[in-house]
Write a protein that holds these residues in place. Structure first.
Motif, PDB file in Angstrom:
ATOM      1  N   GLY A  43      -0.513   2.299   2.035  1.00  0.00           N
ATOM      2  CA  GLY A  43       0.671   3.124   1.563  1.00  0.00           C
ATOM      3  C   GLY A  43       1.090   3.322   0.286  1.00  0.00           C
ATOM      4  O   GLY A  43       0.659   2.258  -0.353  1.00  0.00           O
ATOM      5  N   PRO A  44       1.334   4.106  -0.346  1.00  0.00           N
ATOM      6  CA  PRO A  44       2.017   4.295  -1.718  1.00  0.00           C
ATOM      7  C   PRO A  44       2.944   3.694  -2.093  1.00  0.00           C
ATOM      8  O   PRO A  44       3.921   3.144  -1.311  1.00  0.00           O
TER       9      PRO A  44
ATOM     10  N   PHE B  88      -5.320  10.219   7.125  1.00  0.00           N
ATOM     11  CA  PHE B  88      -4.521   9.273   6.860  1.00  0.00           C
ATOM     12  C   PHE B  88      -2.927   9.467   7.092  1.00  0.00           C
ATOM     13  O   PHE B  88      -2.166  10.284   6.247  1.00  0.00           O
ATOM     14  N   LEU B  90       0.978   8.549   7.259  1.00  0.00           N
ATOM     15  CA  LEU B  90       1.974   7.569   6.691  1.00  0.00           C
ATOM     16  C   LEU B  90       3.329   8.118   7.261  1.00  0.00           C
ATOM     17  O   LEU B  90       3.957   8.995   7.104  1.00  0.00           O
ATOM     18  N   PHE B 103       7.154   3.549   2.028  1.00  0.00           N
ATOM     19  CA  PHE B 103       6.088   3.825   2.817  1.00  0.00           C
ATOM     20  C   PHE B 103       5.422   2.685   3.586  1.00  0.00           C
ATOM     21  O   PHE B 103       5.695   1.738   3.300  1.00  0.00           O
ATOM     22  N   GLY B 104       4.940   2.948   4.698  1.00  0.00           N
ATOM     23  CA  GLY B 104       4.376   1.954   5.536  1.00  0.00           C
ATOM     24  C   GLY B 104       3.124   1.868   5.091  1.00  0.00           C
ATOM     25  O   GLY B 104       2.498   2.692   4.387  1.00  0.00           O
ATOM     26  N   SER B 105       2.132   1.062   5.751  1.00  0.00           N
ATOM     27  CA  SER B 105       0.785   0.890   5.405  1.00  0.00           C
ATOM     28  C   SER B 105      -0.043   1.886   5.889  1.00  0.00           C
ATOM     29  O   SER B 105      -1.116   1.927   5.519  1.00  0.00           O
TER      30      SER B 105
END
Lengths: 112, 112
Positions: A43-44, B88, B90, B103-105
């Motif tokens: 994640g960012p 992807f 998020l 953010f999450g991973s």
């Protein structure tokens, strides 16, 4: 309609030199701007931000400049390090919205 | 301190199958919650955001839906996945006292 634009998809810079990333926006309602760093499959992570009442904010090696009349902001990284190699996203929000619009990102590669 | 959990990390699903991605936030109450998607080579696209339980705003018409059954839980769903849903995903949260997004991973979804 892309309201936040990062026109440079990639940037290559030598270690120790300055990296300059640019971002343009179109919506004059935006009053808060952020930069995020992202590694692949992660994640960012937040880097630095600036409110529209300022034109510069500095945090260590990172400095963000805001030119409201041009609707332009930039991120300076000095000196660039190999660990800075990542995708950098510019984001903008209007406090009344609660939403954040992101640019397409700039891939930075720092070479030895 | 606040943390955000997002799972699974990777997911491979056939076209036409359902989807459920879950995100939970700990250490805060009444956060704003967000789902973003990063398609291959693209920026971060805001899909949904929520300011409270049962309150969902959709940013882009699509094959996905979101729900917020509890204050700190945000779910992204689809009844039938399309190839174009690959990307992807998020989850992010924002404390109302802070302008930053966290953010999450992320979940890498591949629809085959």
């Amino acid at each position: 309609d892309q309201q936040v634009k990062q026109n440079s998809p990639s940037l290559s810079v030598q270690e120790g030199r300055i990296s300059i990333l640019n971002c343009d926006y179109t919506n004059s309602m935006f009053d808060y701007f952020l930069w995020y760093k992202k590694y692949p499959a992660e994640g960012p992570t937040f880097l630095i931000s600036i409110s529209s009442i300022k034109d510069k904010n500095e945090d260590g090696r990172f400095t963000v400049f805001l030119n409201k009349s041009a609707k332009h902001l930039s991120l300076h990284i000095v000196p660039s390090q190999p660990g800075d190699s990542a995708v950098y996203f510019c984001a903008a929000s209007a406090r009344s919205w609660g939403k954040f619009q992101f640019g397409a990102g700039t891939q930075v590669v720092v070479t030895p | 301190s606040q943390t955000i959990h997002q799972w699974p990390a990777t997911l491979v699903q056939p076209v036409g199958s359902p989807l459920s991605l879950e995100c939970t936030v700990e250490g805060t109450s009444n956060p704003n919650l967000y789902w973003y998607r990063q398609a291959a080579g693209r920026g971060l696209q805001l899909l949904f955001y929520s300011v409270g339980i049962g309150q969902i705003s959709s940013e882009v018409p699509q094959n996905l839906s979101a729900s917020r059954p509890q204050d700190r839980q945000f779910i992204l769903s689809s009844k039938k996945l399309l190839l174009s849903d690959s990307g992807f995903y998020l989850c992010a949260w924002r404390d109302l006292s802070d302008e930053k997004l966290f953010f999450g991973s992320g979940t890498q979804l591949s629809v085959l």
